[in-house]
Design a protein around this motif. Structure first.
Motif, PDB file in Angstrom:
ATOM      1  N   SER A   4       0.855  -1.161  -0.019  1.00 34.92           N
ATOM      2  CA  SER A   4       0.124   0.114  -0.041  1.00 34.92           C
ATOM      3  C   SER A   4       0.946   1.250   0.088  1.00 34.92           C
ATOM      4  O   SER A   4       1.738   1.378   0.749  1.00 34.92           O
ATOM      5  CB  SER A   4      -0.911  -0.062   1.280  1.00 34.92           C
ATOM      6  OG  SER A   4      -1.524   1.217   1.204  1.00 34.92           O
TER       7      SER A   4
ATOM      8  N   ALA B  41       6.079  -5.077   7.894  1.00 34.59           N
ATOM      9  CA  ALA B  41       4.427  -4.540   7.572  1.00 34.59           C
ATOM     10  C   ALA B  41       3.550  -4.587   8.672  1.00 34.59           C
ATOM     11  O   ALA B  41       2.787  -3.527   8.886  1.00 34.59           O
ATOM     12  CB  ALA B  41       3.995  -5.832   6.600  1.00 34.59           C
ATOM     13  N   THR B  42       3.645  -5.369   9.838  1.00 32.68           N
ATOM     14  CA  THR B  42       3.031  -5.467  10.899  1.00 32.68           C
ATOM     15  C   THR B  42       3.099  -4.090  11.755  1.00 32.68           C
ATOM     16  O   THR B  42       2.270  -3.411  12.419  1.00 32.68           O
ATOM     17  CB  THR B  42       3.141  -6.696  11.719  1.00 32.68           C
ATOM     18  OG1 THR B  42       2.745  -8.026  10.913  1.00 32.68           O
ATOM     19  CG2 THR B  42       2.334  -6.606  12.894  1.00 32.68           C
TER      20      THR B  42
ATOM     21  N   GLU C 287       4.603  -1.559  10.503  1.00 30.37           N
ATOM     22  CA  GLU C 287       4.068  -0.352   9.746  1.00 30.37           C
ATOM     23  C   GLU C 287       2.316  -0.179   9.997  1.00 30.37           C
ATOM     24  O   GLU C 287       1.941   0.807  10.001  1.00 30.37           O
ATOM     25  CB  GLU C 287       3.938  -0.557   8.332  1.00 30.37           C
ATOM     26  CG  GLU C 287       3.748   0.515   7.361  1.00 30.37           C
ATOM     27  CD  GLU C 287       4.109   0.058   5.780  1.00 30.37           C
ATOM     28  OE1 GLU C 287       3.887   1.101   4.879  1.00 30.37           O
ATOM     29  OE2 GLU C 287       4.960  -0.698   5.480  1.00 30.37           O
ATOM     30  N   MET C 288       1.689  -1.121   9.857  1.00 30.87           N
ATOM     31  CA  MET C 288       0.023  -1.256  10.180  1.00 30.87           C
ATOM     32  C   MET C 288       0.004  -0.554  11.444  1.00 30.87           C
ATOM     33  O   MET C 288      -1.075   0.376  11.463  1.00 30.87           O
ATOM     34  CB  MET C 288      -0.125  -2.521  10.049  1.00 30.87           C
ATOM     35  CG  MET C 288      -1.763  -2.516  10.412  1.00 30.87           C
ATOM     36  SD  MET C 288      -2.476  -4.301  10.747  1.00 30.87           S
ATOM     37  CE  MET C 288      -1.450  -4.794  12.217  1.00 30.87           C
TER      38      MET C 288
ATOM     39  N   SER D 184       0.314   3.056  11.940  1.00 29.56           N
ATOM     40  CA  SER D 184      -0.773   3.710  11.024  1.00 29.56           C
ATOM     41  C   SER D 184      -1.873   3.970  11.523  1.00 29.56           C
ATOM     42  O   SER D 184      -2.539   4.955  11.264  1.00 29.56           O
ATOM     43  CB  SER D 184      -0.862   2.958   9.565  1.00 29.56           C
ATOM     44  OG  SER D 184       0.427   2.812   8.915  1.00 29.56           O
TER      45      SER D 184
ATOM     46  N   ARG E   1       6.576   4.491  11.353  1.00 30.03           N
ATOM     47  CA  ARG E   1       5.704   3.974  10.286  1.00 30.03           C
ATOM     48  C   ARG E   1       6.636   3.965   8.770  1.00 30.03           C
ATOM     49  O   ARG E   1       6.485   3.130   8.103  1.00 30.03           O
ATOM     50  CB  ARG E   1       4.508   4.662   9.856  1.00 30.03           C
ATOM     51  CG  ARG E   1       3.429   3.965   8.797  1.00 30.03           C
ATOM     52  CD  ARG E   1       2.547   4.919   8.269  1.00 30.03           C
ATOM     53  NE  ARG E   1       2.921   6.168   8.159  1.00 30.03           N
ATOM     54  CZ  ARG E   1       3.584   6.463   6.784  1.00 30.03           C
ATOM     55  NH1 ARG E   1       3.849   5.599   5.875  1.00 30.03           N
ATOM     56  NH2 ARG E   1       3.800   7.755   6.339  1.00 30.03           N
TER      57      ARG E   1
ATOM     58  N   HIS F 293       8.019   0.938   6.445  1.00 27.78           N
ATOM     59  CA  HIS F 293       7.669   0.940   5.014  1.00 27.78           C
ATOM     60  C   HIS F 293       8.897   0.932   4.455  1.00 27.78           C
ATOM     61  O   HIS F 293       9.248   0.261   3.334  1.00 27.78           O
ATOM     62  CB  HIS F 293       6.868   2.273   4.761  1.00 27.78           C
ATOM     63  CG  HIS F 293       6.601   2.376   3.061  1.00 27.78           C
ATOM     64  ND1 HIS F 293       5.446   1.509   2.570  1.00 27.78           N
ATOM     65  CD2 HIS F 293       7.191   2.988   2.180  1.00 27.78           C
ATOM     66  CE1 HIS F 293       5.387   1.723   1.379  1.00 27.78           C
ATOM     67  NE2 HIS F 293       6.447   2.523   1.032  1.00 27.78           N
TER      68      HIS F 293
END
Length: 108
Positions: A7, A58-59, A61-62, A65, A76, A80
């Motif tokens: 994303s 990725a976790t 980053e999520m 967010s 974040r 990424h």
């Protein structure tokens, strides 16, 4: 469930940060696991480690967010960036190991 697609990334799904098509990023998780379990040189432990690392960042980053994680914009962004760097290492590991196998087949 697919492992592809970052994303907000400028790269299309299944394309590593370097811009090349990465078969491990466009496979389903099930397909990747089947390949990993097969009696073949690649993917192997390096690919598994790279995909695991990409999933971990990725976790992060999520989580960073979410609105409740205020002040974590730098975290974040770093997650990424790391995801972009490590996601392509799975395929790169297999390619590097292929070179090693070729060298081992060379006459002494």
């Amino acid at each position: 469930m697919r492992m592809a697609g970052r994303s907000g990334s400028s790269e299309p799904a299944g394309v590593a940060a370097g811009g090349y098509a990465d078969p491990y990023l466009s496979e389903t998780v099930e397909s990747f696991l089947d390949q990993l379990a097969a009696r073949t040189p690649a993917p192997g432990g390096g690919a598994a480690a790279a995909i695991t690392c990409a999933m971990a960042v990725a976790t992060v980053e999520m989580a960073a967010s979410f609105a409740s994680a205020r002040g974590l914009d730098q975290v974040r962004q770093r997650a990424h960036d790391l995801r972009g760097r490590v996601s392509g290492l799975a395929h790169a590991d297999g390619q590097a190991y292929g070179v090693v196998l070729e060298a081992l087949r060379m006459p002494p």
